[in-house]
Write a protein that holds these residues in place. Structure first.
Motif, PDB file in Angstrom:
ATOM      1  N   LEU A 147      -6.728  -1.513  -4.771  1.00  0.00           N
ATOM      2  CA  LEU A 147      -6.615  -1.122  -3.367  1.00  0.00           C
ATOM      3  C   LEU A 147      -5.430  -0.194  -3.145  1.00  0.00           C
ATOM      4  O   LEU A 147      -5.488   0.725  -2.321  1.00  0.00           O
ATOM      5  N   CYS A 148      -4.361  -0.431  -3.884  1.00  0.00           N
ATOM      6  CA  CYS A 148      -3.169   0.404  -3.759  1.00  0.00           C
ATOM      7  C   CYS A 148      -3.474   1.862  -4.106  1.00  0.00           C
ATOM      8  O   CYS A 148      -2.942   2.779  -3.480  1.00  0.00           O
ATOM      9  N   SER A 154      -4.457   3.311   3.850  1.00  0.00           N
ATOM     10  CA  SER A 154      -4.675   2.125   4.696  1.00  0.00           C
ATOM     11  C   SER A 154      -4.350   0.831   3.959  1.00  0.00           C
ATOM     12  O   SER A 154      -4.792  -0.234   4.385  1.00  0.00           O
ATOM     13  N   TYR A 155      -3.590   0.917   2.887  1.00  0.00           N
ATOM     14  CA  TYR A 155      -3.324  -0.266   2.068  1.00  0.00           C
ATOM     15  C   TYR A 155      -2.654  -1.381   2.868  1.00  0.00           C
ATOM     16  O   TYR A 155      -3.037  -2.545   2.786  1.00  0.00           O
ATOM     17  N   LYS A 156      -1.652  -1.021   3.658  1.00  0.00           N
ATOM     18  CA  LYS A 156      -0.908  -2.038   4.394  1.00  0.00           C
ATOM     19  C   LYS A 156      -1.752  -2.710   5.460  1.00  0.00           C
ATOM     20  O   LYS A 156      -1.471  -3.847   5.851  1.00  0.00           O
ATOM     21  N   VAL A 157      -2.774  -2.007   5.937  1.00  0.00           N
ATOM     22  CA  VAL A 157      -3.674  -2.589   6.931  1.00  0.00           C
ATOM     23  C   VAL A 157      -4.734  -3.448   6.259  1.00  0.00           C
ATOM     24  O   VAL A 157      -5.080  -4.533   6.733  1.00  0.00           O
ATOM     25  N   VAL A 158      -5.230  -2.985   5.117  1.00  0.00           N
ATOM     26  CA  VAL A 158      -6.299  -3.701   4.418  1.00  0.00           C
ATOM     27  C   VAL A 158      -5.781  -4.990   3.797  1.00  0.00           C
ATOM     28  O   VAL A 158      -6.402  -6.055   3.930  1.00  0.00           O
ATOM     29  N   ASN A 359       5.454  -4.299   2.989  1.00  0.00           N
ATOM     30  CA  ASN A 359       4.192  -4.412   2.274  1.00  0.00           C
ATOM     31  C   ASN A 359       3.907  -3.179   1.457  1.00  0.00           C
ATOM     32  O   ASN A 359       2.820  -2.619   1.481  1.00  0.00           O
ATOM     33  N   ASN A 360       4.895  -2.680   0.730  1.00  0.00           N
ATOM     34  CA  ASN A 360       4.638  -1.596  -0.218  1.00  0.00           C
ATOM     35  C   ASN A 360       3.715  -2.099  -1.301  1.00  0.00           C
ATOM     36  O   ASN A 360       3.779  -3.237  -1.710  1.00  0.00           O
ATOM     37  N   CYS A 361       2.879  -1.230  -1.813  1.00  0.00           N
ATOM     38  CA  CYS A 361       1.925  -1.683  -2.805  1.00  0.00           C
ATOM     39  C   CYS A 361       2.530  -1.647  -4.193  1.00  0.00           C
ATOM     40  O   CYS A 361       3.267  -0.735  -4.537  1.00  0.00           O
ATOM     41  N   MET A 383       0.966  10.095  -1.299  1.00  0.00           N
ATOM     42  CA  MET A 383       1.017   8.633  -1.340  1.00  0.00           C
ATOM     43  C   MET A 383       0.380   8.108  -2.610  1.00  0.00           C
ATOM     44  O   MET A 383       0.895   7.213  -3.272  1.00  0.00           O
ATOM     45  N   VAL A 384      -0.787   8.663  -2.973  1.00  0.00           N
ATOM     46  CA  VAL A 384      -1.446   8.234  -4.194  1.00  0.00           C
ATOM     47  C   VAL A 384      -0.582   8.521  -5.409  1.00  0.00           C
ATOM     48  O   VAL A 384      -0.446   7.710  -6.323  1.00  0.00           O
ATOM     49  N   GLY A 385       0.053   9.714  -5.418  1.00  0.00           N
ATOM     50  CA  GLY A 385       0.912  10.043  -6.542  1.00  0.00           C
ATOM     51  C   GLY A 385       2.064   9.076  -6.689  1.00  0.00           C
ATOM     52  O   GLY A 385       2.378   8.628  -7.779  1.00  0.00           O
ATOM     53  N   LYS A 386       2.709   8.720  -5.567  1.00  0.00           N
ATOM     54  CA  LYS A 386       3.811   7.775  -5.628  1.00  0.00           C
ATOM     55  C   LYS A 386       3.340   6.408  -6.080  1.00  0.00           C
ATOM     56  O   LYS A 386       3.981   5.741  -6.901  1.00  0.00           O
ATOM     57  N   GLN A 387       2.186   5.970  -5.575  1.00  0.00           N
ATOM     58  CA  GLN A 387       1.688   4.646  -5.925  1.00  0.00           C
ATOM     59  C   GLN A 387       1.270   4.584  -7.384  1.00  0.00           C
ATOM     60  O   GLN A 387       1.404   3.553  -8.046  1.00  0.00           O
ATOM     61  N   GLN A 388       0.776   5.699  -7.912  1.00  0.00           N
ATOM     62  CA  GLN A 388       0.410   5.693  -9.325  1.00  0.00           C
ATOM     63  C   GLN A 388       1.662   5.645 -10.209  1.00  0.00           C
ATOM     64  O   GLN A 388       1.649   5.056 -11.278  1.00  0.00           O
ATOM     65  N   LEU A 389       2.746   6.271  -9.760  1.00  0.00           N
ATOM     66  CA  LEU A 389       3.993   6.121 -10.483  1.00  0.00           C
ATOM     67  C   LEU A 389       4.441   4.675 -10.478  1.00  0.00           C
ATOM     68  O   LEU A 389       4.925   4.149 -11.471  1.00  0.00           O
TER      69      LEU A 389
END
Length: 394
Positions: A147-148, A154-158, A359-361, A383-389
């Motif tokens: 999900l992250c 919308s991760y924090k909402v989901v 609620n950071n992923c 956002m996706v790039g940061k979360q993948q890091l």
């Protein structure tokens, strides 16, 4: 069949033939199985080897998972994040595994404790609950990271803290129900005689088939989630390369998807390597009559599940930078207290880390920390790039 149709004497070692050294050949071994001694098939050397694994891995697993639970419980910011709730659930399941599996396994195979059906099935239910909860928590952790990546905006909402707690409640409710079904009545109608399992006394083949199928489904979902994560990382890296061009000079680095593939490959290799042999023997037990040699091999393979519980904190918890920082702060506070250092502590006594929004992923490794920008991403791509890091620290 060999070793099943005949009773075993009081000493397993006395029934072993020195000619082949592998299977019982005494004529006393081939009549009806009257008690649990039919399942106590380990040689003395095997008892020593497997007992050593349990005596070493059991306390180590308990201590490291208890440490993870303690850090999460004592750190207010970590308790608010779904990712760490799932890691805490995994640590709790592995604490149960270190207690239930180690004591039950040693009590049965090394000390030859002959429990009645109720006592034995209660102990077996505890072991089943621990390992089922562990695999289920691994699935929740994988879905959290999926999900992250795939629902970055919308991760924090989901995935809120409330939904994470409801997911854990559902997981453990189902785990407890499934694990203690034999104790509640779903057991082999013939006691210790065929067609009961030759790996677990009193266990019906149909229950064993259902449990193995359930675990295989969970493992398949975990593999699928990580495959989708890797696919999404590959697509994002390819798109970023197309937009920005190839890195030059000091900007050159290994592609994110390659580093992610290495990390996920290690996790999946350990998980599959520890669980696949055990599940394979269980599937074989459902369809064929196992020999004493296969029973002894299963006893060794089952200890690999305990080893997996020992490795889980190193793969999922202690690789997280925030958790390591919290651990160091707690240890620092403890050392100051033991050293009688006088320090005024005001407000909340629990450790609070500057982790940003609650609620950071997922989490990131310490090696990736310099590369994380301090400002919040403004676009979904960023956002996706940061979360993948962040995912590279799993």
């Amino acid at each position: 069949m060999d070793g099943w149709d005949k009773p075993v004497g009081s000493s397993v070692g006395a029934l072993m033939s020195k000619d082949n050294g592998s299977t019982p050949t005494s004529p006393l071994v081939n009549r009806s199985c009257a008690d649990l001694k039919c399942y106590m098939v380990l040689f003395e050397a095997e008892k020593t080897a497997i007992g050593s694994i349990c005596f070493l891995a059991g306390p180590f697993t308990f201590l490291e998972n208890a440490l993870v639970l303690g850090v999460i419980a004592a750190t207010a910011s970590l308790r608010q994040r779904p990712s760490y709730l799932f890691i805490g659930s995994l640590a709790l399941a592995d604490v149960f595994a270190s207690c239930f599996f180690t004591t039950s396994f040693l009590d049965f195979h090394l000390f030859h404790r002959l429990d009645g059906p109720i006592a034995y099935l209660f102990k077996l239910g505890g072991v089943t609950m621990a390992f089922t909860g562990s695999v289920g928590s691994l699935l929740l952790t994988a879905l959290d990271r999926y999900l992250c990546i795939h629902q970055a905006s919308s991760y924090k909402v989901v995935l809120t803290r409330r939904r994470a707690l409801l997911a854990l409640l559902a997981l453990w409710s189902a785990t407890i129900l499934i694990s203690f079904l034999p104790l509640m009545g779903w057991r082999c109608p013939t006691g210790l005689s065929p067609p009961c399992s030759r790996l677990f006394p009193y266990i019906d083949h149909r229950y064993l088939a259902c449990w193995v199928s359930f675990i295989l489904v969970l493992l398949s979902l975990i593999l699928s989630a990580y495959a989708l994560i890797l696919w999404r990382a590959n697509r994002h890296e390819a798109s970023m390369t197309g937009l920005q061009g190839a890195p030059t000079g000091g900007q050159a680095r290994m592609r994110l998807d390659i580093r992610l593939a290495r990390t996920l490959g290690l996790i999946l290799l350990i998980m599959v390597g520890c669980w696949l042999p055990t599940l394979s023997f269980m599937l074989a037990d459902i369809s064929v009559q196992l020999t004493h040699t296969q029973q002894r091999a299963f006893a060794f393979c089952s200890t690999m599940c305990l080893v997996n519980s020992a490795v889980n904190p190193l793969l999922y918890a202690l690789r997280c930078r925030e958790l390591r920082v919290a651990l160091m702060r707690l240890l620092g506070g403890l050392s100051e207290g033991l050293g009688c250092c006088q320090r005024h502590v005001g407000g909340d006594s629990t450790t609070t880390l500057p982790l940003g929004e609650g609620n950071n992923c997922s989490t990131h490794s310490e090696s990736e920390a310099p590369r994380l920008v301090s400002c919040r991403p403004n676009t979904v791509s960023e956002m996706v790039g940061k979360q993948q890091l962040d995912m590279t620290g799993i």
